[in-house]
Design a protein around this motif. Structure first.
Motif, mmCIF file in Angstrom:
data_model
loop_
_atom_site.group_PDB
_atom_site.id
_atom_site.type_symbol
_atom_site.label_atom_id
_atom_site.label_comp_id
_atom_site.label_asym_id
_atom_site.label_seq_id
_atom_site.Cartn_x
_atom_site.Cartn_y
_atom_site.Cartn_z
ATOM 1 N N PRO A 88 0.837 -1.208 0.000
ATOM 2 C CA PRO A 88 0.000 0.000 0.000
ATOM 3 C C PRO A 88 0.865 1.248 0.000
ATOM 4 C CG PRO A 88 -0.737 -1.571 1.676
ATOM 5 C CD PRO A 88 0.581 -2.071 1.168
ATOM 6 N N THR A 89 0.359 2.304 -0.603
ATOM 7 C CA THR A 89 1.130 3.540 -0.726
ATOM 8 C C THR A 89 1.564 4.082 0.626
ATOM 9 O OG1 THR A 89 0.009 4.103 -2.793
ATOM 10 C CG2 THR A 89 1.055 5.911 -1.590
ATOM 11 N N ALA A 90 0.691 4.027 1.620
ATOM 12 C CA ALA A 90 1.034 4.563 2.953
ATOM 13 C C ALA A 90 2.216 3.799 3.550
ATOM 14 C CB ALA A 90 -0.180 4.480 3.874
ATOM 15 N N MET A 91 2.252 2.495 3.348
ATOM 16 C CA MET A 91 3.364 1.703 3.880
ATOM 17 C C MET A 91 4.655 2.017 3.140
ATOM 18 S SD MET A 91 3.582 -2.435 4.467
ATOM 19 C CE MET A 91 2.100 -2.369 5.499
ATOM 20 N N ILE A 92 4.552 2.215 1.821
ATOM 21 C CA ILE A 92 5.735 2.592 1.044
ATOM 22 C C ILE A 92 6.295 3.918 1.552
ATOM 23 C CG2 ILE A 92 6.481 3.353 -1.250
ATOM 24 C CD1 ILE A 92 4.644 1.243 -2.444
ATOM 25 N N GLU A 93 5.416 4.887 1.769
ATOM 26 C CA GLU A 93 5.852 6.187 2.290
ATOM 27 C C GLU A 93 6.561 6.024 3.628
ATOM 28 O OE1 GLU A 93 5.696 9.213 1.098
ATOM 29 O OE2 GLU A 93 4.463 8.954 -0.697
ATOM 30 N N LEU B 117 8.062 3.319 4.898
ATOM 31 C CA LEU B 117 9.350 2.636 4.753
ATOM 32 C C LEU B 117 10.448 3.591 4.302
ATOM 33 C CD1 LEU B 117 8.338 -0.752 3.062
ATOM 34 C CD2 LEU B 117 9.390 -0.463 5.312
ATOM 35 N N ALA B 118 10.101 4.509 3.417
ATOM 36 C CA ALA B 118 11.100 5.464 2.929
ATOM 37 C C ALA B 118 11.421 6.518 3.983
ATOM 38 C CB ALA B 118 10.586 6.123 1.652
ATOM 39 N N GLU B 119 10.391 7.125 4.543
ATOM 40 C CA GLU B 119 10.602 8.247 5.460
ATOM 41 C C GLU B 119 11.279 7.823 6.754
ATOM 42 O OE1 GLU B 119 10.126 11.546 5.194
ATOM 43 O OE2 GLU B 119 9.745 11.176 3.066
ATOM 44 N N SER B 120 10.969 6.629 7.243
ATOM 45 C CA SER B 120 11.529 6.206 8.533
ATOM 46 C C SER B 120 13.045 6.093 8.499
ATOM 47 C CB SER B 120 10.917 4.864 8.944
ATOM 48 O OG SER B 120 11.255 3.850 7.999
ATOM 49 N N VAL B 121 13.611 5.931 7.316
ATOM 50 C CA VAL B 121 15.065 5.823 7.192
ATOM 51 C C VAL B 121 15.670 7.059 6.544
ATOM 52 C CG1 VAL B 121 16.945 4.540 6.085
ATOM 53 C CG2 VAL B 121 15.010 3.309 7.106
ATOM 54 N N LEU B 122 15.058 7.568 5.488
ATOM 55 C CA LEU B 122 15.699 8.593 4.662
ATOM 56 C C LEU B 122 15.402 10.025 5.090
ATOM 57 C CD1 LEU B 122 15.041 7.015 1.138
ATOM 58 C CD2 LEU B 122 17.037 6.739 2.621
ATOM 59 N N ALA B 123 14.408 10.223 5.927
ATOM 60 C CA ALA B 123 14.009 11.584 6.289
ATOM 61 C C ALA B 123 15.172 12.449 6.805
ATOM 62 C CB ALA B 123 12.873 11.557 7.304
ATOM 63 N N PRO B 124 16.092 11.912 7.624
ATOM 64 C CA PRO B 124 17.167 12.779 8.143
ATOM 65 C C PRO B 124 18.274 13.064 7.130
ATOM 66 C CG PRO B 124 16.796 10.836 9.545
ATOM 67 C CD PRO B 124 16.130 10.591 8.242
ATOM 68 N N LEU B 125 18.284 12.388 5.991
ATOM 69 C CA LEU B 125 19.422 12.464 5.077
ATOM 70 C C LEU B 125 19.245 13.573 4.050
ATOM 71 C CD1 LEU B 125 20.103 8.684 4.324
ATOM 72 C CD2 LEU B 125 21.020 10.117 6.172
ATOM 73 N N SER B 126 20.360 14.237 3.729
ATOM 74 C CA SER B 126 20.375 15.198 2.633
ATOM 75 C C SER B 126 20.378 14.439 1.312
ATOM 76 C CB SER B 126 21.616 16.073 2.732
ATOM 77 O OG SER B 126 22.791 15.288 2.532
ATOM 78 N N ARG C 167 18.298 -2.911 5.153
ATOM 79 C CA ARG C 167 17.249 -1.952 5.534
ATOM 80 C C ARG C 167 17.337 -0.684 4.687
ATOM 81 N NH1 ARG C 167 16.043 0.803 11.459
ATOM 82 N NH2 ARG C 167 14.166 1.925 10.761
ATOM 83 N N MET C 168 18.559 -0.219 4.427
ATOM 84 C CA MET C 168 18.713 0.958 3.575
ATOM 85 C C MET C 168 18.260 0.654 2.151
ATOM 86 S SD MET C 168 19.529 4.118 3.124
ATOM 87 C CE MET C 168 20.446 4.597 4.608
ATOM 88 N N ARG C 169 18.566 -0.542 1.685
ATOM 89 C CA ARG C 169 18.148 -0.920 0.323
ATOM 90 C C ARG C 169 16.627 -0.910 0.199
ATOM 91 N NH1 ARG C 169 16.706 -1.570 -3.983
ATOM 92 N NH2 ARG C 169 17.336 -3.056 -5.577
ATOM 93 N N VAL C 170 15.940 -1.396 1.216
ATOM 94 C CA VAL C 170 14.479 -1.385 1.217
ATOM 95 C C VAL C 170 13.965 0.047 1.209
ATOM 96 C CG1 VAL C 170 12.426 -1.945 2.571
ATOM 97 C CG2 VAL C 170 14.246 -3.644 2.298
ATOM 98 N N ALA C 171 14.565 0.910 2.018
ATOM 99 C CA ALA C 171 14.131 2.305 2.090
ATOM 100 C C ALA C 171 14.327 3.016 0.747
ATOM 101 C CB ALA C 171 14.898 3.039 3.193
ATOM 102 N N LEU C 172 15.464 2.765 0.101
ATOM 103 C CA LEU C 172 15.721 3.401 -1.191
ATOM 104 C C LEU C 172 14.745 2.898 -2.254
ATOM 105 C CD1 LEU C 172 19.627 3.292 -1.181
ATOM 106 C CD2 LEU C 172 18.195 5.344 -1.049
ATOM 107 N N ASP D 262 11.483 4.570 -1.630
ATOM 108 C CA ASP D 262 11.540 5.962 -2.094
ATOM 109 C C ASP D 262 11.364 6.035 -3.609
ATOM 110 O OD1 ASP D 262 12.040 8.798 -1.601
ATOM 111 O OD2 ASP D 262 13.954 8.469 -2.615
ATOM 112 N N ALA D 263 11.995 5.097 -4.322
ATOM 113 C CA ALA D 263 11.869 5.068 -5.782
ATOM 114 C C ALA D 263 10.449 4.722 -6.214
ATOM 115 C CB ALA D 263 12.856 4.061 -6.375
ATOM 116 N N ALA D 264 9.722 3.978 -5.373
ATOM 117 C CA ALA D 264 8.382 3.516 -5.740
ATOM 118 C C ALA D 264 7.299 4.546 -5.467
ATOM 119 C CB ALA D 264 8.054 2.230 -4.984
ATOM 120 N N ARG D 265 7.639 5.698 -4.935
ATOM 121 C CA ARG D 265 6.603 6.668 -4.556
ATOM 122 C C ARG D 265 5.808 7.166 -5.743
ATOM 123 N NH1 ARG D 265 9.296 10.657 0.013
ATOM 124 N NH2 ARG D 265 9.624 9.060 1.598
#
Length: 398
Positions: free
Chosen positions: A311-316, A318-327, A381-386, A389-392
């Motif tokens: 589901p889209t909410a879960m994809i969001e 998965l991405a945000e929980s890891v990538l949100a702090p990163l530039s 875990r980073m690979r899943v997050a990336l 993010d690509a699937a958004r």
């Protein structure tokens, strides 16, 4: 013969034959029906008039089978009834209107019926003294027939492409048995046989050229769906697939991305590959993780397919929980490091930075996310997050 109006039988009108049939039986017919007897719409009639009129000194009109003017350089006459054209359509013969015999809605000239598949579909009229314009009118009818034939061929090609798209779409939705698939292919004159292969070709702005090139191949059908060219091959073999890939890859500029289903697939495997391809194309950002110029098996993209089906909410999340702090720079560093198989030297070379700079960035990523990417579980875990993010981005369905 009436005074001033002579009926002249049109010599040997061109008659088209052959009609296409519906492509997929049992409730899965393609959008629109197969082109049958040609029809001339107002838009087509006007376009035909504008194509031929500049080369003539006489006025040209095209009327429908009821005698109503549907194409003319005189806009005021469009939509009016032409009595001479109506007579020509009813009789299936040319009608001459001599000077002095014209009345409201008609002018001196010649009106010749255009006969397609044994039916009058239109009447071509040329204004002027009948004896002078008759040769012009006869040539003009042949010209309009040729132009109409070209339009019909384009319509047939468009219908066939739509039919193929519907067949492949039904395949991806799991709505086809093998017998119905083969019946649908026979309906578009593409009697392919198992075993099968389905390949998706991703090539930005090259779909038209690829589809044109694929027409040269026997044993395949193709359609543009969700930003990729889907190629269904019958009698699939490793050698046949390799030859097809090599020829298409040489024609691609820039290089193409091939998403390959199983070669020599059963119907069940084909349906599964179609579902996988559709899921990946629905979230095209995932395809950016596939190297340009590469050939990637669909069954090797397990992680991407798993992410695509969430589901889209879960994809969001998965991405945000890891990538949100990163530039953006740290995000790119993580992506390249993973693609380089956790090689510091390889990633530094790809990013164009010093090894020490890369190590500092990896340490910064660990500080912000708690993930040491040099360790397997953190890297996963980073690979899943990336991938999430690509699937958004979701592709608009075609």
């Amino acid at each position: 013969m009436r005074h001033g109006r002579m009926l002249v039988r049109q010599p040997e009108p061109a008659i088209y034959d052959g009609q296409m049939t519906d492509a997929i039986p049992n409730g899965t017919a393609p959008t629109g029906s197969a082109p049958g007897t040609a029809q001339i719409t107002r838009e087509l009639a006007q376009r035909l008039v504008e194509q031929v009129a500049p080369s003539l000194v006489h006025n040209v009109n095209i009327m429908d089978a009821g005698g109503v003017i549907i194409g003319s350089l005189d806009a005021a006459r469009i939509g009016t009834l032409h009595d001479g054209a109506r007579d020509a359509a009813v009789r299936g013969e040319a009608v001459h209107i001599a000077p002095g015999d014209e009345h409201q809605g008609t002018r001196p000239g010649v009106n010749i019926p255009l006969i397609v598949d044994g039916q009058v579909v239109a009447v071509v009229g040329v204004t002027g003294i009948p004896a002078e314009v008759l040769p012009v009118a006869q040539v003009l009818v042949l010209t309009v027939q040729m132009l109409l034939s070209q339009e019909r061929q384009r319509d047939n090609a468009s219908w066939r492409e739509s039919a193929i798209r519907d067949i492949l779409g039904a395949l991806a939705r799991g709505n086809l048995t093998e017998s119905r698939l083969m019946a649908g292919l026979r309906g578009i004159d593409a009697p392919l046989q198992p075993p099968w292969n389905l390949t998706g070709i991703v090539a930005e702005n090259q779909s038209v050229a690829l589809l044109r090139g694929l027409r040269e191949f026997t044993g395949v059908v193709a359609a543009d769906i969700n930003g990729a060219v889907w190629v269904l091959s019958g009698s699939s073999s490793a050698l046949g697939h390799e030859l097809l890939r090599q020829r298409l890859q040489r024609s691609g500029e820039p290089p193409l991305r091939f998403l390959i289903g199983r070669v020599g697939a059963t119907m069940q495997q084909l349906a599964s590959d179609a579902e996988r391809l559709g899921a990946l194309l629905a979230r095209p950002g995932l395809l950016e993780l596939v190297d340009v110029g590469s050939e990637t098996r669909l069954d090797a993209l397990g992680l991407e397919l798993a992410i695509a089906g969430l589901p889209t909410a879960m994809i969001e999340d998965l991405a945000e929980s890891v990538l949100a702090p990163l530039s953006a720079a740290l995000n790119e560093t993580a992506r390249v490091f993973l693609q380089a198989e956790l090689s510091i030297a390889g990633a530094a070379r790809e990013l164009g930075v010093h090894r020490n700079t890369l190590v500092q960035r990896l340490d910064r990523i660990e500080l912000l996310t708690g993930l040491n990417l040099r360790q397997f579980h953190a890297a996963v875990r980073m690979r899943v997050a990336l991938a999430a993010d690509a699937a958004r981005y979701v592709h608009d369905a075609q």
